[in-house]
Design an enzyme around this catalytic site. Structure first.
Site, short mmCIF file in Angstrom:
data_model
loop_
_atom_site.label_atom_id
_atom_site.label_comp_id
_atom_site.label_asym_id
_atom_site.label_seq_id
_atom_site.Cartn_x
_atom_site.Cartn_y
_atom_site.Cartn_z
N ASN A 37 0.82 -1.22 0.00
CA ASN A 37 0.00 0.00 0.00
C ASN A 37 0.85 1.28 0.00
OD1 ASN A 37 -2.32 1.49 0.03
ND2 ASN A 37 -2.96 0.90 2.10
N HIS A 122 -14.19 -4.94 10.90
CA HIS A 122 -14.04 -3.68 11.63
C HIS A 122 -15.39 -3.03 11.94
CE1 HIS A 122 -9.92 -3.05 9.43
NE2 HIS A 122 -9.97 -4.18 10.10
N ARG A 147 -13.34 -5.90 15.37
CA ARG A 147 -12.33 -4.92 15.78
C ARG A 147 -13.03 -3.59 15.98
NH1 ARG A 147 -7.49 -1.98 12.38
NH2 ARG A 147 -9.27 -0.69 11.77
N TYR A 159 -6.76 7.19 13.60
CA TYR A 159 -6.69 5.92 12.88
C TYR A 159 -7.97 5.07 13.09
CZ TYR A 159 -5.91 1.23 11.60
OH TYR A 159 -6.11 0.02 11.02
N ASP A 210 -7.01 -2.13 17.83
CA ASP A 210 -5.72 -1.86 17.20
C ASP A 210 -5.18 -0.52 17.71
OD1 ASP A 210 -3.57 -1.61 15.48
OD2 ASP A 210 -4.71 -2.06 13.65
N HIS A 212 -2.28 0.62 16.82
CA HIS A 212 -1.53 1.12 15.66
C HIS A 212 -0.20 1.77 16.02
CE1 HIS A 212 -1.79 1.97 11.24
NE2 HIS A 212 -2.50 0.86 11.34
N GLU A 236 -3.91 -5.14 19.45
CA GLU A 236 -3.00 -5.21 18.30
C GLU A 236 -2.03 -4.04 18.26
OE1 GLU A 236 -5.24 -5.62 14.70
OE2 GLU A 236 -3.67 -4.73 13.47
N GLU A 262 1.72 -6.93 11.38
CA GLU A 262 1.27 -6.63 10.01
C GLU A 262 2.34 -5.93 9.18
OE1 GLU A 262 -2.25 -4.31 11.03
OE2 GLU A 262 -1.30 -2.55 10.19
N ARG A 283 0.71 -11.54 13.24
CA ARG A 283 -0.18 -10.93 12.23
C ARG A 283 0.44 -10.82 10.84
NH1 ARG A 283 -4.34 -8.86 11.67
NH2 ARG A 283 -3.75 -6.72 11.24
N HIS A 312 -2.92 -10.36 8.63
CA HIS A 312 -3.39 -9.06 8.15
C HIS A 312 -4.20 -9.30 6.88
CE1 HIS A 312 -2.09 -4.75 6.78
NE2 HIS A 312 -3.12 -4.68 7.58
N ASP A 316 -6.44 -3.42 1.30
CA ASP A 316 -5.30 -3.00 0.48
C ASP A 316 -4.38 -4.16 0.11
OD1 ASP A 316 -3.18 -2.75 2.83
OD2 ASP A 316 -4.87 -1.51 3.45
N GLU A 339 -8.26 -11.48 9.41
CA GLU A 339 -8.88 -10.16 9.24
C GLU A 339 -9.58 -10.10 7.89
OE1 GLU A 339 -7.71 -5.44 9.69
OE2 GLU A 339 -6.16 -6.81 9.01
N TRP A 402 2.56 6.04 12.85
CA TRP A 402 1.26 5.81 12.26
C TRP A 402 0.90 4.35 12.22
CZ3 TRP A 402 -1.21 3.31 8.15
CH2 TRP A 402 -2.60 3.60 8.08
O1 EZ4 Z 1 -3.06 0.19 8.61
O2 EZ4 Z 1 -3.77 -2.03 5.91
O3 EZ4 Z 1 -5.15 -4.00 11.07
N1 EZ4 Z 1 -5.19 -3.35 10.10
C1 EZ4 Z 1 -4.53 -2.21 9.88
C2 EZ4 Z 1 -4.67 -1.61 8.51
C3 EZ4 Z 1 -3.34 -1.04 8.01
C4 EZ4 Z 1 -3.37 -0.84 6.52
C5 EZ4 Z 1 -2.01 -0.42 5.97
O4 EZ4 Z 1 -2.00 -0.49 4.57
O5 EZ4 Z 1 -3.89 -1.72 10.77
O6 EZ4 Z 1 -5.66 -0.62 8.52
CO CO Z 2 -3.51 -3.22 12.30
#
Ligand code: EZ4
Ligand code: CO
Length: 402
Positions: A37, A122, A147, A159, A210, A212, A236, A262, A283, A312, A316, A339, A402
């Protein structure tokens, strides 16, 4: 059998995908997913400029030797671009082998270890009430695992939340959009959110979250501790994992199960996490993890340490990666969960799949190989569109994870 050609195809039926097609002298061909991605063209160039000529004339059945040739032979090991390129080739070779032998891919990886594969999707909302409402709606669609991400009071854009029906992080633009972050505001809100969600949906549903990569280890430990009574399926990416021993601090403090990986692309990204029992779910996904060949080894290592998979599976990555993850998950004993965000209609029109999804579970049929077809003609009507993942800043402008 001999490899006669490798085609790299980039299309954007809703979003960008990079697809590899490996052709053979026997007419059988295989498909692989090379989507990374926001960095799609780098992987496409790696494949076209550096791998194609090395593969012509090779026997596609030699998956182990070809994988090692591409991995060790590059000298420059690991990294997401390299490993996604190698992963796409490896997936396509396994597709060829199982199609040629007329069996579903999982038969070559261990056979059927279960009848169906649990997936999570999600739920999201701008605030607590909207998020709880979405969790209920997703539960009513039949999902057994959800999630939960939410807007945070006092933050504009975080996010996991969008104003559309489903969350899609990549944005078509010439540079990344910016999100905001405050760990203090986040940590204040998330336990309240899960208290409300658990109260609403009851005990009989798996809840996931998550973080993140945004928390320090001790902040992640605090969150894990405060969420313990809501019995998460996993927390996560509680902290960034370049240094695997950061997870020791989290692990020492909380019984909330931990999932990470991921963004990993090699067993060396998670080796210490595994042998020290610092996580519960790995993941890594098949395409980014270098393909079926290394992922089977990673799953085996994980199995000795009570770690399950949780690949994961965002929108994307293409349905080719999804199929690879499902065949892999079907065959191993330590499958955890998959997922699944679903795909928009344009994507489903280009990639037709034999895997089926209903009531929270995937099933596979007897179709040979991965069971995915790619409509090249239709794909050409959706040309590449430049898109970026966002970046993230603290309220004072500091660039953050991020
Ligand atoms: O940020 O797939 O768990 N899933 C995630 C996703 C990732 C994107 C990155 O391309 O965290 O949303
Ligand atoms: Co994630």
């Amino acid at each position: 059998m001999k490899i006669t050609g490798l085609k790299v195809m980039v299309c954007s039926p809703g979003r960008n995908f990079v697809t590899v097609k490996i052709e053979t002298d026997k007419g059988v061909f295989g498909l692989g997913d090379a989507t990374l991605n926001g960095r799609e063209k780098a992987v496409a160039a790696y494949l076209e400029s550096h791998l194609t000529s090395c593969l012509i004339g090779r026997d596609p059945f030699d998956t182990e030797d070809i994988w090692n040739y591409l991995y060790k032979g590059a000298y420059w090991r690991r990294g997401p671009v390299t490993m996604t390129a190698i992963g796409a080739v490896d997936i396509a070779l396994w597709d060829i082998k199982s199609k040629a032998l007329e069996v579903p891919l999982y038969q070559l990886l261990g056979g059927k270890s279960r009848n169906r594969l649990m997936a999570y999707t999600h739920a999201q909302g701008q605030d607590l009430a909207e998020t709880v409402e979405d969790v209920v709606a997703v539960k009513e669609q039949g999902f057994r695992a959800i999630r939960v991400q939410s807007g945070i009071p006092g933050l504009k854009k975080v996010y996991g939340v969008s104003d559309k029906e489903s969350y899609e992080p990549a944005v078509k633009s010439s540079r990344p959009v910016e999100e905001n972050w405050s760990t203090a505001k986040y940590l204040e809100f998330i336990p309240k959110l899960f208290s409300a969600v658990r109260k609403e949906v009851g005990a009989d549903i798996h809840l996931l979250h998550d973080a993140h990569h945004r928390l320090s280890p001790i902040e992640a430990a605090r969150l894990g501790k405060e969420l313990e009574s809501y019995h998460l399926y996993w927390l996560e990416d509680a902290t960034a994992a370049e240094l695997q021993d950061r997870f020791r601090i989290i692990r020492q403090h909380t019984t909330t199960p931990l999932a990470v990986g991921e963004v990993f692309n090699s067993v060396y990204d998670c080796h210490q996490l595994m042998i020290e029992h610092l996580i519960d779910y790995i993941r890594m996904t098949v395409a980014h993890g270098g393909g079926i060949t290394p992922m089977m080894k990673i799953a085996n290592l994980a199995s000795f340490h009570n770690i399950k998979t949780g690949c994961h599976g965002p929108s994307d990555l293409s349905p080719i990666n999804m199929a690879a993850c499902l065949h892999f998950g079907m065959a191993i004993n330590n499958y955890g969960i998959q997922e699944y965000m679903g795909y928009p209609q344009e994507t489903a029109d280009v990639f037709s799949t034999s895997y089926k999804f209903a009531d929270g579970y995937f099933t596979l049929d007897e179709s040979p190989g991965l069971g995915v077809n790619y409509d090249e003609k239709k794909a050409k009507t959706f040309p590449y569109e430049k898109a970026y993942l966002p970046i993230n800043r603290l309220e004072d402008g500091t660039l953050w994870d991020w």
